[in-house]
Design a protein around this motif. Structure first.
Motif, short mmCIF file in Angstrom:
data_model
loop_
_atom_site.label_atom_id
_atom_site.label_comp_id
_atom_site.label_asym_id
_atom_site.label_seq_id
_atom_site.Cartn_x
_atom_site.Cartn_y
_atom_site.Cartn_z
N LEU A 279 0.85 -1.19 0.00
CA LEU A 279 0.00 0.00 0.00
C LEU A 279 0.88 1.24 0.00
N ILE A 280 0.48 2.24 -0.79
CA ILE A 280 1.17 3.54 -0.76
C ILE A 280 0.17 4.60 -0.33
N ILE A 281 0.58 5.39 0.67
CA ILE A 281 -0.21 6.56 1.08
C ILE A 281 0.63 7.80 0.76
N ALA A 282 0.09 8.68 -0.05
CA ALA A 282 0.81 9.91 -0.40
C ALA A 282 -0.02 11.11 0.02
N VAL A 283 0.63 12.03 0.73
CA VAL A 283 -0.03 13.27 1.14
C VAL A 283 0.71 14.41 0.44
N MET A 284 0.07 15.01 -0.55
CA MET A 284 0.70 16.03 -1.39
C MET A 284 -0.18 17.27 -1.50
N ASP A 285 0.46 18.44 -1.51
CA ASP A 285 -0.32 19.67 -1.70
C ASP A 285 -0.92 19.69 -3.10
N ASN A 286 -0.07 19.39 -4.09
CA ASN A 286 -0.52 19.38 -5.49
C ASN A 286 -0.11 18.08 -6.15
N SER A 287 -0.99 17.59 -7.02
CA SER A 287 -0.70 16.35 -7.76
C SER A 287 -0.23 16.71 -9.17
N ASP A 288 1.05 17.01 -9.31
CA ASP A 288 1.53 17.43 -10.63
C ASP A 288 1.69 16.21 -11.55
N SER A 289 1.78 16.48 -12.85
CA SER A 289 1.84 15.43 -13.87
C SER A 289 3.03 14.51 -13.67
N THR B 232 -4.82 15.10 -1.10
CA THR B 232 -4.31 16.31 -1.74
C THR B 232 -5.34 17.43 -1.66
N HIS B 233 -4.90 18.64 -2.02
CA HIS B 233 -5.83 19.77 -2.15
C HIS B 233 -6.08 20.09 -3.62
N ASP B 234 -5.49 19.29 -4.50
CA ASP B 234 -5.56 19.55 -5.94
C ASP B 234 -6.83 18.94 -6.53
N ASP B 235 -7.81 19.80 -6.85
CA ASP B 235 -9.08 19.28 -7.37
C ASP B 235 -9.25 19.52 -8.87
N ARG B 236 -8.13 19.76 -9.57
CA ARG B 236 -8.22 19.98 -11.03
C ARG B 236 -8.70 18.69 -11.73
N ASP B 237 -9.57 18.87 -12.71
CA ASP B 237 -10.11 17.71 -13.43
C ASP B 237 -9.02 16.87 -14.08
N ASP B 238 -8.02 17.54 -14.67
CA ASP B 238 -6.97 16.77 -15.36
C ASP B 238 -6.11 15.99 -14.37
N ALA B 239 -5.92 16.53 -13.16
CA ALA B 239 -5.16 15.81 -12.14
C ALA B 239 -5.92 14.56 -11.69
N ILE B 240 -7.22 14.71 -11.50
CA ILE B 240 -8.05 13.56 -11.11
C ILE B 240 -8.05 12.51 -12.20
N GLU B 241 -8.21 12.96 -13.45
CA GLU B 241 -8.21 12.04 -14.60
C GLU B 241 -6.88 11.28 -14.70
N GLN B 242 -5.79 12.01 -14.52
CA GLN B 242 -4.47 11.39 -14.61
C GLN B 242 -4.25 10.42 -13.46
N ALA B 243 -4.77 10.74 -12.29
CA ALA B 243 -4.65 9.85 -11.13
C ALA B 243 -5.37 8.53 -11.41
N ILE B 244 -6.54 8.63 -12.01
CA ILE B 244 -7.30 7.41 -12.36
C ILE B 244 -6.52 6.58 -13.36
N GLN B 245 -5.96 7.25 -14.39
CA GLN B 245 -5.18 6.54 -15.40
C GLN B 245 -3.92 5.90 -14.81
N ALA B 246 -3.40 6.51 -13.74
CA ALA B 246 -2.20 5.97 -13.09
C ALA B 246 -2.52 4.77 -12.19
N GLY B 247 -3.81 4.49 -12.02
CA GLY B 247 -4.20 3.34 -11.20
C GLY B 247 -4.38 3.65 -9.73
N VAL B 248 -4.56 4.94 -9.40
CA VAL B 248 -4.75 5.34 -8.01
C VAL B 248 -6.10 4.80 -7.51
#
Length: 201
Positions: A54-64, A85-101
């Motif tokens: 398991l990985i738990i990551a606590v980040m201010d921003n979820s950059d690419s 995270t505090h990053d609620d950008r649509d592209d960040a969420i989309e990329q997180a899903i694609q990354a398998g989060v």
């Protein structure tokens, strides 16, 4: 707590106070912290003595760049990933899903809800892995069926027999050779292609 065995857990946080808080929250739980770091890059270069689960990551921003590293990690050894995270950008969420989060929690880290989120992420990950396995088995089954059908057609042509007879012959031969039906069919097709006359160019 539904998790009975220890879960080898990695914690990545840019803030030491959050790491400490998370450590305290997980202290009396099965989530056993095996590594703490401030960047994902540290993970990519580590040699593991025990396998992380398991990985738990606590980040201010979820950059690419960070999310692409998660994708690399997940491709090398798939495991549940939870991001606070505090990053609620649509592209960040989309990329997180694609990354398998498995869980992307947008309004930051809070101790009181960490454990339910981790349990949900673990369950979601297991469900996803089970679904992927099922899809793979279906694809394999479909590919096997195509190979078997082609081999049956070849036997029917060579022996001038019915489809049922060709299938019975295949099945009996596979049993006698202690071989999977699809593997025998593949061997028959490979042998047949070797015996085909070469076409002149």
């Amino acid at each position: 707590m539904h998790t009975e065995t220890n879960v080898n857990t990695i914690v990545i946080s840019e803030h030491s106070d959050v790491s400490h808080s998370l450590k305290m929250t997980l202290a009396e739980t099965p989530y056993k912290i095996i590594f703490e770091g401030s960047t994902l890059q540290q993970l990519l270069t580590l040699k593991w003595t025990v396998e992380p689960e398991l990985i738990i990551a606590v980040m201010d921003n979820s950059d690419s760049d960070m999310l692409s590293k998660f994708k690399v990690i997940n491709e090398q050894f798939p495991l549940p990933i939870v991001i606070f995270t505090h990053d609620d950008r649509d592209d960040a969420i989309e990329q997180a899903i694609q990354a398998g989060v498995s869980a992307y929690i947008v309004d930051g880290f809070r101790e009181d809800r960490v454990l339910p989120i981790l349990r949900t992420a673990m369950a979601r990950f297991r469900q996803y892995q089970s679904m992927q396995k099922h899809i793979k088995e279906l694809k394999t089954s479909l590919a096997d069926r195509k190979v078997i059908d082609r081999a049956k057609g070849l036997i029917m042509e060579q022996r001038n027999c019915s489809e049922d007879e060709a299938y019975r012959l295949l099945r009996t031969s596979a049993m006698n050779q202690n071989m999977r039906l699809a593997q025998l069919a593949q061997n028959i097709l490979a042998t047949a292609s070797l015996l085909e006359p070469q076409k002149s160019v």
